[in-house]
Design a protein around this motif. Sequence first.
Motif, PDB file in Angstrom:
ATOM      1  N   ASN A 118       3.271  87.735   7.537  1.00  0.00           N
ATOM      2  CA  ASN A 118       4.114  86.114   7.888  1.00  0.00           C
ATOM      3  C   ASN A 118       2.753  85.824   9.133  1.00  0.00           C
ATOM      4  N   TYR A 119       2.959  85.084   9.594  1.00  0.00           N
ATOM      5  CA  TYR A 119       2.230  83.694  10.085  1.00  0.00           C
ATOM      6  C   TYR A 119       3.169  83.810  11.418  1.00  0.00           C
ATOM      7  N   TYR A 120       4.015  83.986  12.815  1.00  0.00           N
ATOM      8  CA  TYR A 120       5.152  83.351  13.501  1.00  0.00           C
ATOM      9  C   TYR A 120       4.256  82.561  14.492  1.00  0.00           C
ATOM     10  N   VAL A 121       4.397  81.475  14.500  1.00  0.00           N
ATOM     11  CA  VAL A 121       4.403  79.836  14.684  1.00  0.00           C
ATOM     12  C   VAL A 121       5.421  79.649  15.569  1.00  0.00           C
ATOM     13  N   GLY A 122       4.484  79.077  16.312  1.00  0.00           N
ATOM     14  CA  GLY A 122       5.825  78.434  17.712  1.00  0.00           C
ATOM     15  C   GLY A 122       6.517  77.658  17.898  1.00  0.00           C
ATOM     16  N   GLY A 123       6.593  76.976  16.320  1.00  0.00           N
ATOM     17  CA  GLY A 123       7.695  75.641  16.530  1.00  0.00           C
ATOM     18  C   GLY A 123       7.822  74.727  14.872  1.00  0.00           C
ATOM     19  N   VAL A 124       8.707  74.474  14.366  1.00  0.00           N
ATOM     20  CA  VAL A 124       8.674  73.525  13.231  1.00  0.00           C
ATOM     21  C   VAL A 124       7.947  72.915  12.659  1.00  0.00           C
ATOM     22  N   TRP A 125       6.898  71.915  14.261  1.00  0.00           N
ATOM     23  CA  TRP A 125       5.864  71.727  13.585  1.00  0.00           C
ATOM     24  C   TRP A 125       4.551  72.060  13.586  1.00  0.00           C
ATOM     25  N   TYR A 126       4.633  73.725  13.642  1.00  0.00           N
ATOM     26  CA  TYR A 126       3.415  73.848  12.816  1.00  0.00           C
ATOM     27  C   TYR A 126       3.597  74.887  11.796  1.00  0.00           C
ATOM     28  N   LEU A 127       4.481  74.339  11.207  1.00  0.00           N
ATOM     29  CA  LEU A 127       5.091  75.046   9.721  1.00  0.00           C
ATOM     30  C   LEU A 127       4.303  74.329   8.646  1.00  0.00           C
ATOM     31  N   PRO A 128       3.877  74.360   7.912  1.00  0.00           N
ATOM     32  CA  PRO A 128       3.134  73.424   7.179  1.00  0.00           C
ATOM     33  C   PRO A 128       3.809  72.227   6.281  1.00  0.00           C
ATOM     34  N   ASP A 129       3.061  71.267   5.842  1.00  0.00           N
ATOM     35  CA  ASP A 129       4.193  70.451   5.261  1.00  0.00           C
ATOM     36  C   ASP A 129       3.775  70.405   3.672  1.00  0.00           C
ATOM     37  N   ARG A 130       2.655  71.111   2.670  1.00  0.00           N
ATOM     38  CA  ARG A 130       2.576  71.114   1.444  1.00  0.00           C
ATOM     39  C   ARG A 130       1.729  72.339   1.507  1.00  0.00           C
ATOM     40  N   LEU A 131       1.410  72.205   0.002  1.00  0.00           N
ATOM     41  CA  LEU A 131       0.298  73.558  -0.495  1.00  0.00           C
ATOM     42  C   LEU A 131      -0.063  72.734  -1.892  1.00  0.00           C
ATOM     43  N   GLU A 132      -1.321  71.951  -2.070  1.00  0.00           N
ATOM     44  CA  GLU A 132      -2.002  71.673  -2.438  1.00  0.00           C
ATOM     45  C   GLU A 132      -3.792  72.121  -2.962  1.00  0.00           C
ATOM     46  N   LYS A 133      -3.754  72.585  -4.294  1.00  0.00           N
ATOM     47  CA  LYS A 133      -4.768  73.051  -4.870  1.00  0.00           C
ATOM     48  C   LYS A 133      -5.269  74.388  -3.689  1.00  0.00           C
ATOM     49  N   ALA A 134      -4.527  75.695  -3.486  1.00  0.00           N
ATOM     50  CA  ALA A 134      -4.886  76.394  -2.364  1.00  0.00           C
ATOM     51  C   ALA A 134      -5.144  76.158  -1.154  1.00  0.00           C
ATOM     52  N   LYS A 135      -4.131  75.225  -0.807  1.00  0.00           N
ATOM     53  CA  LYS A 135      -4.806  74.323   0.526  1.00  0.00           C
ATOM     54  C   LYS A 135      -3.459  74.403   1.348  1.00  0.00           C
ATOM     55  N   LEU A 136      -2.891  74.614   2.562  1.00  0.00           N
ATOM     56  CA  LEU A 136      -2.188  74.461   3.008  1.00  0.00           C
ATOM     57  C   LEU A 136      -2.356  73.240   3.906  1.00  0.00           C
ATOM     58  N   ILE A 137      -0.936  72.115   4.109  1.00  0.00           N
ATOM     59  CA  ILE A 137      -1.866  70.513   4.736  1.00  0.00           C
ATOM     60  C   ILE A 137      -0.453  71.009   5.387  1.00  0.00           C
ATOM     61  N   PHE A 138      -1.583  70.788   6.908  1.00  0.00           N
ATOM     62  CA  PHE A 138      -0.356  70.729   7.809  1.00  0.00           C
ATOM     63  C   PHE A 138      -0.219  69.462   8.872  1.00  0.00           C
ATOM     64  N   LEU A 139       0.692  68.251   8.754  1.00  0.00           N
ATOM     65  CA  LEU A 139       0.616  67.197   9.378  1.00  0.00           C
ATOM     66  C   LEU A 139       0.213  66.818   9.721  1.00  0.00           C
ATOM     67  N   PRO A 140       0.118  65.729  10.950  1.00  0.00           N
ATOM     68  CA  PRO A 140       0.530  65.218  12.854  1.00  0.00           C
ATOM     69  C   PRO A 140       1.493  65.273  12.851  1.00  0.00           C
ATOM     70  N   TYR A 141       1.636  65.227  14.275  1.00  0.00           N
ATOM     71  CA  TYR A 141       3.321  66.416  14.430  1.00  0.00           C
ATOM     72  C   TYR A 141       3.057  65.513  16.038  1.00  0.00           C
ATOM     73  N   LYS A 142       4.325  65.694  16.825  1.00  0.00           N
ATOM     74  CA  LYS A 142       4.721  64.925  18.047  1.00  0.00           C
ATOM     75  C   LYS A 142       3.595  64.829  18.903  1.00  0.00           C
ATOM     76  N   ASP A 143       2.637  65.303  19.556  1.00  0.00           N
ATOM     77  CA  ASP A 143       1.792  64.521  20.557  1.00  0.00           C
ATOM     78  C   ASP A 143       0.261  64.943  19.910  1.00  0.00           C
ATOM     79  N   CYS A 144       0.616  65.140  18.885  1.00  0.00           N
ATOM     80  CA  CYS A 144      -1.152  65.705  17.679  1.00  0.00           C
ATOM     81  C   CYS A 144      -1.090  64.824  17.145  1.00  0.00           C
ATOM     82  N   ASP A 145      -2.432  64.571  16.559  1.00  0.00           N
ATOM     83  CA  ASP A 145      -2.823  63.445  15.883  1.00  0.00           C
ATOM     84  C   ASP A 145      -4.236  64.389  14.609  1.00  0.00           C
ATOM     85  N   GLN A 146      -4.304  65.213  14.609  1.00  0.00           N
ATOM     86  CA  GLN A 146      -4.786  65.649  13.813  1.00  0.00           C
ATOM     87  C   GLN A 146      -3.900  66.074  12.629  1.00  0.00           C
TER      88      GLN A 146
END
Length: 144
Positions: free
Chosen positions: A85-113
């Motif tokens: 596993n990857y132990y991450v710091g919060g729910v906003w660090y979990l990926p939103d979806r997986l596309e073509k063998a790539k995890l997608i992490f969408l912007p969250y809270k104060d982050c815009d990337q």
Amino acid sequence: MRTYAQDEVRIREQVLHKNVVGKEFIFKAKGNSETRLRYLVCIKTKKGETLKFLNSIYLFGLYEDAKRATCQLLIYDRRNRYLGNYYVGGVWYLPDRLEKAKLIFLPYKDCDQKTTISFENGIPKQIYILCKGKEGDVFTFSGN
């Protein structure tokens, strides 16, 4: 009497066997704690390995409005054997979806990337999730 670890293994296996992509399963435990699991999907690496991904959130605390969470991105093989596993710091660090063998992490809270992480070549030792500009957080894979 079963332990917390035994219960976690059992409910993770249930979600993997159901094979329902994107649905969040909620398992209540003693007191105010609960585990939320979401099966993202499975991918094949360039080497032909199958990897399955589960988002895991364990919520706990005495009061409903003051809960804490531990969050992990869990990885399994095609036979549902736990790889790590990857132990991450919060729910906003979990990926939103997986596309073509790539995890997608969408912007969250104060982050815009948006962050995209490839698993085509296998499980990276570390992942870097962007926040603002080139700033972000690093998470390390902990495997068997």
